[in-house]
Design an enzyme around this catalytic site. Structure first.
Site, PDB file in Angstrom:
ATOM      1  N   THR A  17       0.686  -1.068   0.147  1.00 49.39           N
ATOM      2  CA  THR A  17       0.163   0.096   0.007  1.00 49.39           C
ATOM      3  C   THR A  17       0.812   1.270   0.045  1.00 49.39           C
ATOM      4  O   THR A  17       0.618   2.075  -0.797  1.00 49.39           O
ATOM      5  CB  THR A  17      -0.800   0.124   1.246  1.00 49.39           C
ATOM      6  N   SER A 112       5.920   4.155   8.763  1.00 47.64           N
ATOM      7  CA  SER A 112       4.827   4.903   9.167  1.00 47.64           C
ATOM      8  C   SER A 112       4.438   4.917  10.660  1.00 47.64           C
ATOM      9  O   SER A 112       5.253   4.957  11.527  1.00 47.64           O
ATOM     10  CB  SER A 112       3.658   4.674   8.260  1.00 47.64           C
ATOM     11  N   HIS A 113       3.378   4.206  10.914  1.00 47.23           N
ATOM     12  CA  HIS A 113       2.724   4.143  12.379  1.00 47.23           C
ATOM     13  C   HIS A 113       3.242   2.669  12.865  1.00 47.23           C
ATOM     14  O   HIS A 113       2.996   2.286  14.046  1.00 47.23           O
ATOM     15  CB  HIS A 113       1.385   4.065  12.333  1.00 47.23           C
ATOM     16  N   ASP A 276       1.693  10.473  13.711  1.00 48.60           N
ATOM     17  CA  ASP A 276       2.303   8.886  13.630  1.00 48.60           C
ATOM     18  C   ASP A 276       3.717   9.185  13.335  1.00 48.60           C
ATOM     19  O   ASP A 276       4.660  10.107  13.441  1.00 48.60           O
ATOM     20  CB  ASP A 276       1.596   8.039  12.811  1.00 48.60           C
ATOM     21  N   ASP A 278       6.019   8.896  10.956  1.00 51.96           N
ATOM     22  CA  ASP A 278       6.431   9.557   9.907  1.00 51.96           C
ATOM     23  C   ASP A 278       5.664  11.037   9.470  1.00 51.96           C
ATOM     24  O   ASP A 278       5.798  11.836   8.717  1.00 51.96           O
ATOM     25  CB  ASP A 278       6.519   9.065   8.502  1.00 51.96           C
ATOM     26  N   ASP A 280       2.349  11.648   8.974  1.00 52.86           N
ATOM     27  CA  ASP A 280       1.337  12.195   7.920  1.00 52.86           C
ATOM     28  C   ASP A 280      -0.035  11.883   8.586  1.00 52.86           C
ATOM     29  O   ASP A 280      -1.247  11.985   7.984  1.00 52.86           O
ATOM     30  CB  ASP A 280       1.558  11.012   6.652  1.00 52.86           C
ATOM     31  N   ARG A 281      -0.110  11.193   9.667  1.00 46.31           N
ATOM     32  CA  ARG A 281      -1.394  10.905  10.245  1.00 46.31           C
ATOM     33  C   ARG A 281      -1.883  11.795  11.293  1.00 46.31           C
ATOM     34  O   ARG A 281      -0.845  12.318  11.782  1.00 46.31           O
ATOM     35  CB  ARG A 281      -1.592   9.382  10.821  1.00 46.31           C
ATOM     36  N   THR A 343      -7.660   2.062  -1.476  1.00 46.67           N
ATOM     37  CA  THR A 343      -6.849   2.601  -0.259  1.00 46.67           C
ATOM     38  C   THR A 343      -5.382   2.881  -0.583  1.00 46.67           C
ATOM     39  O   THR A 343      -4.924   2.246  -1.313  1.00 46.67           O
ATOM     40  CB  THR A 343      -7.032   1.415   0.856  1.00 46.67           C
ATOM     41  N   GLU A 363      -9.823   6.794   6.386  1.00 47.22           N
ATOM     42  CA  GLU A 363     -10.630   6.640   7.575  1.00 47.22           C
ATOM     43  C   GLU A 363      -9.389   6.010   8.489  1.00 47.22           C
ATOM     44  O   GLU A 363      -9.398   6.197   9.676  1.00 47.22           O
ATOM     45  CB  GLU A 363     -11.334   5.282   7.551  1.00 47.22           C
ATOM     46  N   SER A 364      -8.185   5.929   8.141  1.00 45.57           N
ATOM     47  CA  SER A 364      -6.995   5.490   8.733  1.00 45.57           C
ATOM     48  C   SER A 364      -6.211   6.672   9.457  1.00 45.57           C
ATOM     49  O   SER A 364      -4.995   6.734   9.393  1.00 45.57           O
ATOM     50  CB  SER A 364      -6.196   4.573   8.028  1.00 45.57           C
ATOM     51  N   LYS A 375      -0.872  12.699   2.855  1.00 47.26           N
ATOM     52  CA  LYS A 375      -1.580  12.934   3.728  1.00 47.26           C
ATOM     53  C   LYS A 375      -0.751  13.976   5.071  1.00 47.26           C
ATOM     54  O   LYS A 375       0.710  13.704   4.799  1.00 47.26           O
ATOM     55  CB  LYS A 375      -2.225  11.889   4.675  1.00 47.26           C
ATOM     56  N   ARG A 495      -9.188  -5.962   7.854  1.00 42.51           N
ATOM     57  CA  ARG A 495      -9.828  -5.017   8.241  1.00 42.51           C
ATOM     58  C   ARG A 495     -11.158  -4.809   7.724  1.00 42.51           C
ATOM     59  O   ARG A 495     -11.569  -5.280   6.826  1.00 42.51           O
ATOM     60  CB  ARG A 495      -9.118  -3.618   7.509  1.00 42.51           C
TER      61      ARG A 495
HETATM   62  C1  G1P Z   1      -3.009   1.495   6.033  1.00 38.79           C
HETATM   63  C2  G1P Z   1      -4.208   2.323   5.713  1.00 38.79           C
HETATM   64  C3  G1P Z   1      -4.493   3.075   4.705  1.00 38.79           C
HETATM   65  C4  G1P Z   1      -3.018   3.893   4.529  1.00 38.79           C
HETATM   66  C5  G1P Z   1      -1.717   3.209   4.599  1.00 38.79           C
HETATM   67  C6  G1P Z   1      -0.780   4.026   4.645  1.00 38.79           C
HETATM   68  O1  G1P Z   1      -3.051   0.712   4.629  1.00 38.79           O
HETATM   69  O2  G1P Z   1      -5.444   1.392   5.788  1.00 38.79           O
HETATM   70  O3  G1P Z   1      -5.496   3.822   4.724  1.00 38.79           O
HETATM   71  O4  G1P Z   1      -3.013   4.605   3.268  1.00 38.79           O
HETATM   72  O5  G1P Z   1      -1.957   2.223   5.530  1.00 38.79           O
HETATM   73  O6  G1P Z   1      -0.580   4.587   5.741  1.00 38.79           O
HETATM   74  P1  G1P Z   1      -3.394  -0.971   4.834  1.00 38.79           P
HETATM   75  O7  G1P Z   1      -2.554  -1.435   5.841  1.00 38.79           O
HETATM   76  O8  G1P Z   1      -4.744  -1.019   5.239  1.00 38.79           O
HETATM   77  O9  G1P Z   1      -3.158  -1.464   3.391  1.00 38.79           O
HETATM   78 ZN    ZN Z   2       2.236   7.183   8.647  1.00 40.50          ZN
END
Ligand code: G1P
Ligand code: ZN
Length: 542
Positions: A17, A112-113, A276, A278, A280-281, A343, A363-364, A375, A495
């Site tokens: 993703t 990221s997170h 988060d 990095d 972006d959230r 997504t 939504e994330s 983001k 999810r």
């Molecule tokens: C998750 C989030 C998605 C976001 C991505 C990167 O991806 O659901 O909205 O863009 O992290 O931050 P997923 O793990 O669902 O593929």
């Molecule tokens: Zn992030």
């Protein structure tokens, strides 16, 4: 001198993703990171002399990979590398730098997170010249290149000191070390009314920003404290750490519990937010109320015109498919475009570039606008503060009046983490097999009106993305969506996204859990979650 080093391919370098994500020890295998970086360069039409932005969220292994990436950029003919001091750049700040400096792209090191540290997660992502995550046609090329790579190119001498601001040279390439915050903060000043926000804060409006020991600490301190006058203790966990202080830098009810608890206290601050790993959230919390990210997107879309950068109104809104339809109601009422994408932020890039939308969200906990192509957590916090400074109402009051005007989309996401991949794939396959016979089926009071596997045709370049999540829609518009995460690094993450619209203001005060009761039970019946995964409860509910 440019050295060509022989290597052999790995077969698992397919970006998900959001770039390539693996555990740190996986990335530490011989040449693993170098292979992927060379595959990026091999996938690009490089003429030589281009500018590349490099930065990351400061997690464990960042420094090593950044120094390697700088040497490889020199080895592959780049003219200039712009790198954040000590390798630090939040993802939105990197996106801004790519755009501002006319770079041909950027390499962002982040997971990221996801947690960090020697056994935590690591990631590498390529962003294109528009500042946004590379679209699938490029990530596919990178993956193809990674499958047949036989050498990588690197400048022999060691990389320059990235702790000192300024320019040095590596062969013919200029290495420019920049302040990670300065350009970003300047951009924020062009979008928001800093004086109004300063006045709000000076009036005694209490804020608490939780940087979760991740990259936004320096950004929040510079902007909220130094420029907007918040007290230094209003930014907590402000020092970035390689392992995020042992925490999980995901701003949700589980990992940002301290923040939520602080905002639920009677004498707590008026406004809370977290970002988060990095940057972006964003999570937005008012006194006594957690704002669901899908609602936050809708409120920002409805009120953006209150900030100077959006005073002329917004062109349209885009949301990822599983994101609630709250933003659609705003778009319909305001007569602006609404787009539903798969997504991942990469699907917003074309719409933003074409001027079709100004604000996007997922939504994330992701919201952003056309100011960059990622983001942006701190941006969302500042837009909220600008709206609060204009309206001088509490977050709770703003939410209640929003629901009264547009109706409320009750929403929850249930995550089942690290489940057996076979079981997860079996569950999705079984759902897909049953799609054709789903319409008309009754579950309690719910009747299925439509069921499909979401696919998306990009309205700008015509590219098609299929199998983006199974949607079960019931008459009345309630929905259950099932998809597998594309960012996990262990097993599979299922999810399940659950949504119900409620027009009646008398019912808006219900807790989401109550409002979604029947749908939550039905999600297990249709998805056979217990039966197939053995799980009775989700690990995280957001
Ligand atoms: C998750 C989030 C998605 C976001 C991505 C990167 O991806 O659901 O909205 O863009 O992290 O931050 P997923 O793990 O669902 O593929
Ligand atoms: Zn992030």
């Amino acid at each position: 001198m440019i050295e060509t080093i022989a290597t052999t391919p790995y077969d698992d370098q397919k970006p998900g993703t959001s770039g390539l994500r693996k555990k740190v020890p996986h990335f530490q295998q011989p040449n693993y990171a170098a292979n992927f970086i060379q595959s990026i360069f091999d996938a690009l039409p490089l003429d030589g002399g281009e500018t590349l932005v490099i930065g990351g969220d400061g997690r464990f292994y960042n420094r090593e990979v950044i120094l390697m990436a700088i040497r490889m950029a020199a080895g592959n003919g780049y003219g200039r590398v712009v790198v954040g001091q000590n390798g630090i750049l939040s993802t939105p700040a990197a996106s801004n730098l790519i755009r501002k400096r006319g770079a041909s792209g950027g390499i962002i090191l982040s997971a990221s997170h996801n947690p960090g540290g020697p056994n935590g997660d690591f990631g590498i992502k390529y962003n294109a010249a528009n500042g946004g995550p590379a679209p699938e046609r490029i990530t596919e090329k990178i993956y193809e290149a990674s499958k047949s790579i036989s050498r990588y190119r690197v400048w022999t001498s060691t990389a320059p000191d990235i702790s000192k601001l300024g320019e040095t040279k590596l062969g013919d390439m200029v290495v420019e070390v920049v302040d990670p915050v300065a350009d970003y903060a300047a951009l924020m000043e062009t979008l928001f009314d800093f004086q109004k926000i300063r006045d709000l804060i000076a009036s005694g409006f209490g804020i608490r920003f939780d940087a979760m020991h991740a990259v936004t600490g320096p950004y929040a301190t510079e902007i909220l404290v130094n420029r907007l006058g918040a007290s230094p203790d209003s930014v907590v966990n402000a020092v970035p750490m390689e392992d995020f202080g042992g925490g999980h830098p995901d701003p949700n009810a589980v990992h940002a519990k301290d923040l939520i608890d602080a905002l639920m206290a009677a004498n707590g601050p008026d406004f809370g937010a977290a970002s988060d790993g990095d940057g972006d959230r964003n999570l937005i919390v008012g006194k006594g109320i957690v704002v669901s990210p899908s609602d936050s997107l809708a409120v920002l879309a409805a009120n953006a015109h209150l900030a100077p950068g959006y005073a002329r109104g917004i062109a349209g809104v885009a949301r990822s498919m599983p994101t609630s339809q709250a933003a659609d109601r705003v778009a319909e009422k305001r007569g602006i475009g609404i787009y539903e994408t798969p997504t991942g932020w990469k699907f917003f890039g074309n719409l933003l570039d074409a001027g079709k939308v100004t604000i996007c969200g997922e939504e994330s906990a992701g919201t952003g606008s056309d100011h960059v192509r990622e983001k942006d957590g701190v941006w969302a916090v500042l837009l909220w503060l600008n709206i609060l400074a204009e309206r001088r109402e509490s977050v709770q009051a703003i939410m209640e009046s929003h629901w009264a005007e547009f109706g409320r989309n009750f929403y929850q996401r249930h995550d089942y983490e690290e489940i057996d991949s076979k079981a997860a794939n079996g569950l999705m396959e079984s759902l897909r097999d049953r799609l054709a016979s789903m319409a008309g089926q009754r579950f309690g009071t719910l009747v299925v009106s439509e069921a499909d596997d979401f696919s998306y045709k990009d309205p700008i370049d015509g590219s098609v993305a299929t199998s983006q999540g199974v949607r079960i829609v019931f008459s009345g518009g309630s929905r259950i969506v099932y998809r597998l995460s594309g960012t996990g690094t262990k097993g599979a993450t299922l999810r399940v996204y659950i949504e119900r619209f409620e027009a009646d203001p008398a019912k808006h005060a219900l807790a989401p859990k109550e409002a979604l009761n029947e749908l939550i039970d039905t999600a297990d019946v249709i998805g056979e979650i217990r039966k197939r995964t053995g799980r009775t409860e989700p690990d995280v509910i957001t």
